[in-house]
Design a protein around this motif. Sequence first.
Motif, mmCIF file in Angstrom:
data_model
loop_
_atom_site.group_PDB
_atom_site.id
_atom_site.type_symbol
_atom_site.label_atom_id
_atom_site.label_comp_id
_atom_site.label_asym_id
_atom_site.label_seq_id
_atom_site.Cartn_x
_atom_site.Cartn_y
_atom_site.Cartn_z
ATOM 1 N N LEU A 1 -0.083 -2.061 -5.773
ATOM 2 C CA LEU A 1 -0.693 -2.258 -4.457
ATOM 3 C C LEU A 1 -1.516 -1.010 -4.132
ATOM 4 O O LEU A 1 -1.006 0.100 -4.246
ATOM 5 C CB LEU A 1 0.419 -2.425 -3.418
ATOM 6 N N PHE A 2 -2.777 -1.205 -3.738
ATOM 7 C CA PHE A 2 -3.600 -0.048 -3.384
ATOM 8 C C PHE A 2 -3.375 0.351 -1.927
ATOM 9 O O PHE A 2 -3.275 -0.497 -1.052
ATOM 10 C CB PHE A 2 -5.077 -0.347 -3.647
ATOM 11 N N THR A 3 -3.284 1.662 -1.703
ATOM 12 C CA THR A 3 -3.021 2.202 -0.364
ATOM 13 C C THR A 3 -4.027 3.313 -0.071
ATOM 14 O O THR A 3 -4.876 3.631 -0.905
ATOM 15 C CB THR A 3 -1.609 2.811 -0.264
ATOM 16 N N SER A 4 -3.884 3.916 1.102
ATOM 17 C CA SER A 4 -4.778 5.030 1.483
ATOM 18 C C SER A 4 -4.305 6.361 0.913
ATOM 19 O O SER A 4 -4.903 7.393 1.196
ATOM 20 C CB SER A 4 -4.842 5.137 3.001
ATOM 21 N N GLY A 5 -3.223 6.364 0.139
ATOM 22 C CA GLY A 5 -2.764 7.622 -0.442
ATOM 23 C C GLY A 5 -1.267 7.626 -0.644
ATOM 24 O O GLY A 5 -0.598 6.583 -0.518
ATOM 25 N N GLY A 6 -0.751 8.810 -0.957
ATOM 26 C CA GLY A 6 0.674 8.947 -1.227
ATOM 27 C C GLY A 6 1.535 8.720 0.003
ATOM 28 O O GLY A 6 2.595 8.089 -0.071
ATOM 29 N N SER A 7 1.091 9.222 1.146
ATOM 30 C CA SER A 7 1.897 9.085 2.368
ATOM 31 C C SER A 7 2.087 7.614 2.718
ATOM 32 O O SER A 7 3.208 7.181 3.023
ATOM 33 C CB SER A 7 1.224 9.807 3.536
ATOM 34 N N GLU A 8 1.006 6.851 2.672
ATOM 35 C CA GLU A 8 1.126 5.428 3.002
ATOM 36 C C GLU A 8 2.014 4.706 1.980
ATOM 37 O O GLU A 8 2.847 3.871 2.362
ATOM 38 C CB GLU A 8 -0.251 4.759 3.061
ATOM 39 N N ALA A 9 1.854 5.032 0.717
ATOM 40 C CA ALA A 9 2.676 4.388 -0.311
ATOM 41 C C ALA A 9 4.160 4.690 -0.076
ATOM 42 O O ALA A 9 5.017 3.799 -0.160
ATOM 43 C CB ALA A 9 2.240 4.849 -1.706
ATOM 44 N N ASP A 10 4.478 5.951 0.252
ATOM 45 C CA ASP A 10 5.871 6.314 0.540
ATOM 46 C C ASP A 10 6.387 5.546 1.761
ATOM 47 O O ASP A 10 7.486 4.984 1.746
ATOM 48 C CB ASP A 10 5.983 7.828 0.819
ATOM 49 N N ASN A 11 5.593 5.542 2.828
ATOM 50 C CA ASN A 11 6.006 4.828 4.046
ATOM 51 C C ASN A 11 6.276 3.360 3.747
ATOM 52 O O ASN A 11 7.308 2.817 4.155
ATOM 53 C CB ASN A 11 4.900 4.924 5.119
ATOM 54 N N GLN A 12 5.344 2.731 3.046
ATOM 55 C CA GLN A 12 5.489 1.287 2.820
ATOM 56 C C GLN A 12 6.673 0.979 1.906
ATOM 57 O O GLN A 12 7.395 0.014 2.125
ATOM 58 C CB GLN A 12 4.202 0.696 2.237
ATOM 59 N N ALA A 13 6.878 1.816 0.906
ATOM 60 C CA ALA A 13 8.013 1.593 0.001
ATOM 61 C C ALA A 13 9.323 1.666 0.785
ATOM 62 O O ALA A 13 10.186 0.780 0.695
ATOM 63 C CB ALA A 13 8.003 2.633 -1.123
ATOM 64 N N LEU A 14 9.477 2.729 1.569
ATOM 65 C CA LEU A 14 10.749 2.945 2.265
ATOM 66 C C LEU A 14 10.987 1.878 3.338
ATOM 67 O O LEU A 14 12.100 1.350 3.476
ATOM 68 C CB LEU A 14 10.775 4.349 2.888
ATOM 69 N N ILE A 15 9.939 1.560 4.088
ATOM 70 C CA ILE A 15 10.089 0.586 5.170
ATOM 71 C C ILE A 15 10.368 -0.803 4.590
ATOM 72 O O ILE A 15 11.203 -1.550 5.108
ATOM 73 C CB ILE A 15 8.848 0.652 6.093
ATOM 74 N N SER A 16 9.725 -1.130 3.474
ATOM 75 C CA SER A 16 9.965 -2.435 2.836
ATOM 76 C C SER A 16 11.395 -2.526 2.300
ATOM 77 O O SER A 16 12.086 -3.532 2.496
ATOM 78 C CB SER A 16 8.993 -2.645 1.664
ATOM 79 N N LEU A 17 11.831 -1.469 1.604
ATOM 80 C CA LEU A 17 13.175 -1.511 1.005
ATOM 81 C C LEU A 17 14.256 -1.477 2.088
ATOM 82 O O LEU A 17 15.312 -2.101 1.942
ATOM 83 C CB LEU A 17 13.346 -0.341 0.027
ATOM 84 N N ALA A 18 13.969 -0.773 3.194
ATOM 85 C CA ALA A 18 14.935 -0.722 4.295
ATOM 86 C C ALA A 18 15.077 -2.108 4.938
ATOM 87 O O ALA A 18 16.188 -2.562 5.226
ATOM 88 C CB ALA A 18 14.496 0.309 5.333
#
Length: 397
Positions: A66-83
Amino acid sequence: MARIYADNAATTKMSEAAKNTLLRCLEEGWANPSSLHTPGQIAAERLQQARQTIAACLNARPEEILFTSGGSEADNQALISLAAAGAKKEHRHIVSSRFEHHAVLHTLDRLKKQGFEVTLLDVHQDGVVRPEELKAALRPDTAFVTIMAANNEIGTLQPLEELGAVCRERGVPFHTDAVQAAGHIPLDVAAQHIDALSLSAHKFRGPKGVGALYMRRGLPLLPLIEGGAQERGKRAGTENVPAIAAMAAALEESCTHQGENARRVSALRDRLARELSRIPHSVVNGGGSARLPGIVNLCFEGIEGESLLLLLDAKGIAASSGSACTSGSLDPSHVLLALGLPHEVAHGSLRLSLNEDNTEAEVDAILAAVPPVVAYLRDISPVWEALEKGERPYVIQ
Ligand SMILES: *Cc1c(COP(=O)(O)O)cnc(C)c1O
């Protein structure tokens, strides 16, 4: 004045391959990839190629990127999705480490406010999480684990394969922030049992403002941005195809030459570490551990990291005292505190981060510049005077 850039962990200059790909794509591939006409389809083709290239570098499938705006967004989306997926099963416990990037730690803070419980594993004096401590921390209600692949301040590598195996055995999803690792060390999501992984183009000589999240097939992705159906409805907004294509070119180039780059860059890093640690009362943080090829982080007792940086900058050397994200604040680095260093020592840190653009001659210049600056700062430091007079004990022997 010849400028030396030794802050590649903060960001990198784009490689020629990435720049050329970006320019080419701005000429051909600039259209909206969701458009049905031919220019749109050319852009869609570029996007698909980039997805395949990035997937191949990680040993993942293209549809898992999945393409994102960078590392911060990728981290946020991963954690929020898994939570969110965990919460559906009443799993509200998360395991991470004490020295994650703030993109992870601050997202965990938000999840805590929403009722999640977070266990932060110790990273010990050597900057390494222990797989057996992860195993002991897992609970029946653990929603997921997130542990970075390599630390951005001190460069220590985490035992990904072992950590992944512990999670896989217990059926707990494993996310890793691989923003510093991607392109610099081998990554293989299958062999290392990684379920989710974040990366960012500007840490491997791609453009800023673009990154990617790998999420293993079957794991849920929650969109952070609602809107159009881009990225299979998981990330709305017209894709920045030229930047994404440039990211793919940069990652492919880094992965193709990873072994030779790592050998050359780690030899430069080792020279810096060896020579600079001859300065009395200094220490290489995480120096005994496996580290990223490019990062060396030292503490010099009795000085302020900020003053050291400014004086080095005046000599044309761009370095950092730790994370670019925390400079500007006077709090010592949470990474160095996690290693057990006291506040006053954690203030005296210097991070030099190299990549394949750096040369032996630049290392010579850094080695010539740092010792006199440290000596000068100690000369004018009341803390150093107290240490020298024996009024207080040295922390670093
Ligand atoms: C730089 C960095 C990030 C943030 O990436 P951006 O693309 O700048 O948002 C996250 N994690 C680590 C370890 C980093 O070094």
